[in-house]
Structure formats: C-alpha cells, structure tokens
Design an enzyme around this catalytic site. Structure first.
Site, PDB file in Angstrom:
ATOM      1  N   HIS A 253      88.536  38.583  29.469  1.00 47.28           N
ATOM      2  CA  HIS A 253      87.237  37.967  29.784  1.00 47.28           C
ATOM      3  C   HIS A 253      86.806  36.985  28.695  1.00 47.28           C
ATOM      4  O   HIS A 253      85.620  36.757  28.492  1.00 47.28           O
ATOM      5  CB  HIS A 253      86.158  39.034  30.029  1.00 47.28           C
TER       6      HIS A 253
ATOM      7  N   TYR B  40      82.502  40.793  38.385  1.00 46.86           N
ATOM      8  CA  TYR B  40      83.076  39.670  37.638  1.00 46.86           C
ATOM      9  C   TYR B  40      82.059  38.529  37.569  1.00 46.86           C
ATOM     10  O   TYR B  40      81.782  37.981  36.500  1.00 46.86           O
ATOM     11  CB  TYR B  40      84.370  39.206  38.327  1.00 46.86           C
TER      12      TYR B  40
ATOM     13  N   SER C 283     100.522  37.966  40.637  1.00 48.17           N
ATOM     14  CA  SER C 283     101.479  37.557  41.666  1.00 48.17           C
ATOM     15  C   SER C 283     101.089  36.200  42.240  1.00 48.17           C
ATOM     16  O   SER C 283     101.957  35.423  42.648  1.00 48.17           O
ATOM     17  CB  SER C 283     101.527  38.603  42.779  1.00 48.17           C
ATOM     18  N   SER C 284      99.796  35.896  42.262  1.00 50.75           N
ATOM     19  CA  SER C 284      99.355  34.635  42.863  1.00 50.75           C
ATOM     20  C   SER C 284      99.794  33.440  42.017  1.00 50.75           C
ATOM     21  O   SER C 284     100.269  32.443  42.550  1.00 50.75           O
ATOM     22  CB  SER C 284      97.832  34.623  43.065  1.00 50.75           C
TER      23      SER C 284
ATOM     24  N   GLY D 288      96.943  43.074  39.165  1.00 46.58           N
ATOM     25  CA  GLY D 288      96.475  42.432  37.938  1.00 46.58           C
ATOM     26  C   GLY D 288      97.617  41.811  37.146  1.00 46.58           C
ATOM     27  O   GLY D 288      97.470  41.512  35.968  1.00 46.58           O
TER      28      GLY D 288
ATOM     29  N   GLY E 187      98.229  42.103  43.622  1.00 46.40           N
ATOM     30  CA  GLY E 187      96.951  42.783  43.447  1.00 46.40           C
ATOM     31  C   GLY E 187      96.943  43.836  42.348  1.00 46.40           C
ATOM     32  O   GLY E 187      96.001  44.619  42.235  1.00 46.40           O
TER      33      GLY E 187
ATOM     34  N   ASP F  88      96.677  32.536  33.706  1.00 48.11           N
ATOM     35  CA  ASP F  88      97.792  33.064  34.505  1.00 48.11           C
ATOM     36  C   ASP F  88      98.848  32.004  34.775  1.00 48.11           C
ATOM     37  O   ASP F  88     100.046  32.238  34.637  1.00 48.11           O
ATOM     38  CB  ASP F  88      97.280  33.599  35.849  1.00 48.11           C
TER      39      ASP F  88
HETATM   40  P1  ADP Z   1      97.235  39.150  41.591  1.00 51.03           P
HETATM   41  O1  ADP Z   1      97.451  37.708  41.300  1.00 51.03           O
HETATM   42  O2  ADP Z   1      96.578  39.865  40.473  1.00 51.03           O
HETATM   43  O3  ADP Z   1      98.475  39.860  42.025  1.00 51.03           O
HETATM   44  P2  ADP Z   1      95.598  38.029  43.653  1.00 51.03           P
HETATM   45  O4  ADP Z   1      94.605  38.622  44.569  1.00 51.03           O
HETATM   46  O5  ADP Z   1      95.188  36.928  42.773  1.00 51.03           O
HETATM   47  O6  ADP Z   1      96.219  39.245  42.815  1.00 51.03           O
HETATM   48  O7  ADP Z   1      96.841  37.492  44.489  1.00 51.03           O
HETATM   49  C1  ADP Z   1      97.435  38.339  45.475  1.00 51.03           C
HETATM   50  C2  ADP Z   1      97.705  37.509  46.707  1.00 51.03           C
HETATM   51  O8  ADP Z   1      98.804  36.593  46.449  1.00 51.03           O
HETATM   52  C3  ADP Z   1      98.181  38.330  47.880  1.00 51.03           C
HETATM   53  O9  ADP Z   1      97.090  38.844  48.611  1.00 51.03           O
HETATM   54  C4  ADP Z   1      98.962  37.301  48.689  1.00 51.03           C
HETATM   55  O10 ADP Z   1      98.081  36.480  49.439  1.00 51.03           O
HETATM   56  C5  ADP Z   1      99.580  36.441  47.616  1.00 51.03           C
HETATM   57  N1  ADP Z   1     100.946  36.904  47.313  1.00 51.03           N
HETATM   58  C6  ADP Z   1     101.382  37.536  46.204  1.00 51.03           C
HETATM   59  N2  ADP Z   1     102.710  37.792  46.275  1.00 51.03           N
HETATM   60  C7  ADP Z   1     103.120  37.317  47.471  1.00 51.03           C
HETATM   61  C8  ADP Z   1     104.373  37.270  48.158  1.00 51.03           C
HETATM   62  N3  ADP Z   1     105.479  37.805  47.613  1.00 51.03           N
HETATM   63  N4  ADP Z   1     104.414  36.710  49.368  1.00 51.03           N
HETATM   64  C9  ADP Z   1     103.305  36.188  49.926  1.00 51.03           C
HETATM   65  N5  ADP Z   1     102.107  36.205  49.343  1.00 51.03           N
HETATM   66  C10 ADP Z   1     102.000  36.753  48.138  1.00 51.03           C
HETATM   67 MG    MG Z   2      95.892  36.285  40.918  1.00 51.34          MG
END
Ligand code: ADP
Ligand code: MG
Length: 387
Positions: free
Chosen positions: A37, A227, A130-131, A127, A125, A175
């Site tokens: 943060h 947040y 993945s996005s 943390g 999701g 990120d």
């Molecule tokens: P984080 O980035 O912490 O994992 P976010 O909510 O920012 O969480 O991002 C998660 C989103 O990213 C998922 O809901 C999906 O829309 C997308 N995502 C992540 N990995 C994949 C994947 N392998 N294929 C398709 N979409 C994905």
């Molecule tokens: Mg994210």
C-alpha cells in the site's frame, strides 16, 4: 523445461488456429517482498518474479481481428474486432489482452490483429498478479511481432494503462513492472514516483533459505471497498499535511506529522503505516545488499504488524499463517498483496520448510479454514520470448 512448455502451448495453438504460432512468450506472476500500500502514495515497493508464468503462443493477423483463447477458462475462442474494442466493453478475462491491444493502438502503434492462445500457472485471484502476467505476455508478444521497440518499463506502463482505462481496475505500476523487468535471483527495488529501479541480489538458495507463499484461498468480499477507503484516507492525510503524497513524509519526521494530524486517529494510523513501510523497504534493500538476508525476517514481521494493527487490512487466515509459521521456527512472515485474504509469505531455513508447512496446514485444519496452498517462491526472471 520452458522449451517443453513452449512446445505444448505451440501445439495447442496449432490445433486451435490451424497452423503453428510465430512465437511463444512467457511472463511471470510476482510476490511483493515488502512495500504494501505504498504504491499509490508514490512510495517504494520490492517485488520479485515467481517461477509461475503466463505463456502465450501468438501470430499476427492483418484483418483487424483479435482471436483469444485461454486453456484455463471454459469456452471457446473469443473474437474481438479491434476497431470496436473500447474501454470497459469486455466484461470477462478477454478485457486484459484486448486492453493491451487497445492501449498499443491508442498510443499510435500499428497493431493489425493477432491470434492468441494462453496457458498460465499463476493462480488467479491469489494476490500473485495473474492479471499482470497476462497483460505483459501479450504486450511483449505484440511488441516483438510488430517490431514496436518498447522497453520493459514502457511495456509495464502500457499494461497498467490497459488495466486502469480498459479493464477499469485502479491498480498501480508494481505488478506490471515486476512481470516485465524482474531478473532471476533478484528482487526489484522500485520507486513508484519516478519509476527508477534497482536489481537487488536475492539468492535464497545460495544462503540455505526458502521463501514460501501460502495462498489462504480466501478473498473477503469487502476488500474492494476497503481498498478505496484506505486510498482516499491516504490522500486526505497528504492534503492535511501539505504534501503531494505520503511518500514526502520522511521517516524522521513521522512524529511531527502525527502531531499535526491531532485527533484524526484513523488518518494517523494510515500515515504511520505508509511512512514506516517505506522505511522498511529501504531497510530490506540495505540488508539484502550487505548479504544479511536472515536479518530481513524481523522487518517482514514488523510489516505484518503494521498492516494488521495500523492499516487494518489483514484477516484471521493471514494472521494464522504468520503466527503459526513464526511459532514453528520461521525467520519472518507477513501478509502480501492488497489484504483481506490472498497470500502470505514465509522466510524459512531450508531445513524447516517441512515443519513450518505442516504446522500451518494443521492450524488451518484446527481452525476449520479451507486448506491453504503452499508453494516455494524462487526469485525468477521477468518476461521473455521462449521461441
Ligand atoms: P490477480 O492478478 O491477483 O491474480 P486479478 O483479479 O487482478 O487477480 O486478476 C484475475 C483475473 O485475471 C481473472 O479473473 C481472469 O479474468 C484473468 N486471468 C488470470 N489468469 C488467467 C488465465 N490463465 N486465463 C484467462 N484469464 C486469466
Ligand atoms: Mg491483478
């Protein structure tokens, strides 16, 4: 290993689209070692890249069409016309890759379409970002295929813009920078104000250490609103203190700043967290630079206490990981990420990994919490072309 993965992803691409991809790229998820943060306060963060990656096989198209497929999502190939892609038009996962193509085109780059097949080992999701992995892998592929010549930090800024403006998520720059710019065996010291960065040696294995990531597999539903409240509170405190951002309150001036906030107890807590957390990032950087990796343990623990008691964004599951791991002999532990769920990190001697893992798992069972997922985080490379 990565060649096998690239081969499998390329093969699946061929099955989906009829011929092989022009290339295969990978971009990692990340863990934030310290600096929570602080990003929206213009402060410091120190993420490192995970061995978990999003892998994308991609070929160019000339007809303005973006075709997207993910092995990790139910459903077939999505088709998006680039000239119809506008912010917040896609409501599902395709918004991330479509947002990247949109941001590139909005910046004047001649991206005429692509076929994309994705497979990711970054848990969504948790943390672990993945996005950003998804955005950066697509951005790097398009950058290479269309010869755009963007640097790692240029790609990171573009991906952040895609996530802010197209997906509609008010995320900072950490990120995407981690995914694009990290180096294996290093943590990345990033100043989120001027985006200057420094690779800090962080070779856990060489020192007989391990860093565990414990995914609690919970995300409490109020996290988004909380947040927003913390962010707004930080901005209000900065305004009352007459600074652009809380980053401008030096650690040595903390007591004076807290006095000036008088009876605003809520704001005093937020300021205390942000100012001490920035200081902790600098402390960790110094300790790692001088080979004192074990000595960062107590700094991680202080960071957790600050997030729990001052920023108040921890939760029972995260506190249980930290308390149990420390009692079982871990050198340090803290929640990581936005809070109210997600993951915690635990620094342990290699010989204590099994005992600490078992202790955490047993504590979760005893508390009737969902079983956590534990993995080892080896500081890994940022985004690369695999073939
Ligand atoms: P984080 O980035 O912490 O994992 P976010 O909510 O920012 O969480 O991002 C998660 C989103 O990213 C998922 O809901 C999906 O829309 C997308 N995502 C992540 N990995 C994949 C994947 N392998 N294929 C398709 N979409 C994905
Ligand atoms: Mg994210």
């Amino acid at each position: 290993m990565s060649e096998t993965v690239a081969g499998a992803v390329a093969e699946r691409f061929g099955e989906l689209y009829g011929s092989g991809p022009e290339g295969v790229w990978a971009a990692p998820g990340r863990v934030n070692l310290i600096g929570e943060h602080t990003d929206y306060n213009d402060g410091f963060v120190m993420p490192f890249a995970l061995p978990h990656t999003a892998v994308a096989a991609v070929s160019r198209r000339k007809d303005g069409l973006l075709r997207l497929h993910s092995a990790d999502v139910e459903g077939g190939v999505a088709r998006i016309r680039l000239d119809e892609a506008v912010p917040e038009s896609d409501r599902d996962w395709t918004a991330y890759p479509a947002g990247v193509a949109w941001a590139l085109r909005a910046a004047g780059h001649d991206v005429t379409g692509a076929d994309v097949h994705l497979e990711s080992t970054v848990p969504a999701g948790a943390g672990l970002s993945s996005s950003a992995a998804l955005e950066v892998v697509v951005a790097l592929a398009l950058n290479d295929l269309f010869g755009l010549g963007l640097s790692g930090s240029g790609l990171a800024r573009l991906c952040r813009h895609a996530e802010n403006a197209y997906v509609g998520a008010p995320v900072g720059i950490m990120d995407q920078t981690a995914s694009a710019c990290c180096r294996a065996g290093h943590a990345l010291f990033l100043d989120t104000r001027d985006l200057s960065r420094q690779q800090i040696p962080f070779d856990l294995a060489a020192e007989g250490l391990r860093l565990l990531v414990v995914d609690t597999r919970v995300q409490h539903s109020h996290s988004g609103g909380e947040y927003g409240k913390r962010r707004a509170g930080c901005e209000r405190a900065a305004a009352l203190l007459g600074v652009d951002a809380l980053r401008d309150v030096a650690h040595g001036e903390l007591d004076v700043a807290l006095d000036r906030l008088g009876g605003e107890e809520e704001l005093r807590r937020l300021v205390r967290h942000v100012v001490t957390e920035n200081h902790r990032v600098e402390q960790v950087a110094e300790l790692l630079d001088s080979g004192g990796t074990r000595a960062i343990g107590p700094v991680l623990v202080e960071g957790h206490a600050s997030l729990r008691d001052d920023f108040r964004i921890s939760c029972a599951e995260l506190d249980l990981v930290v308390d149990t791991a420390l009692a079982a002999g871990a050198l340090g532990a803290r929640m990581t990420g936005g809070g109210f769920g997600g993951s915690a990190i635990v620094l342990v001697e290699v010989g204590d990994v099994a005992a600490v893992t078992r202790a955490v798992e047993e504590a979760f069972t005893a508390a009737s919490f969902r079983a956590p997922r534990v993995c080892e985080a080896v500081p890994s490379a940022g985004a690369v072309r695999l073939r």
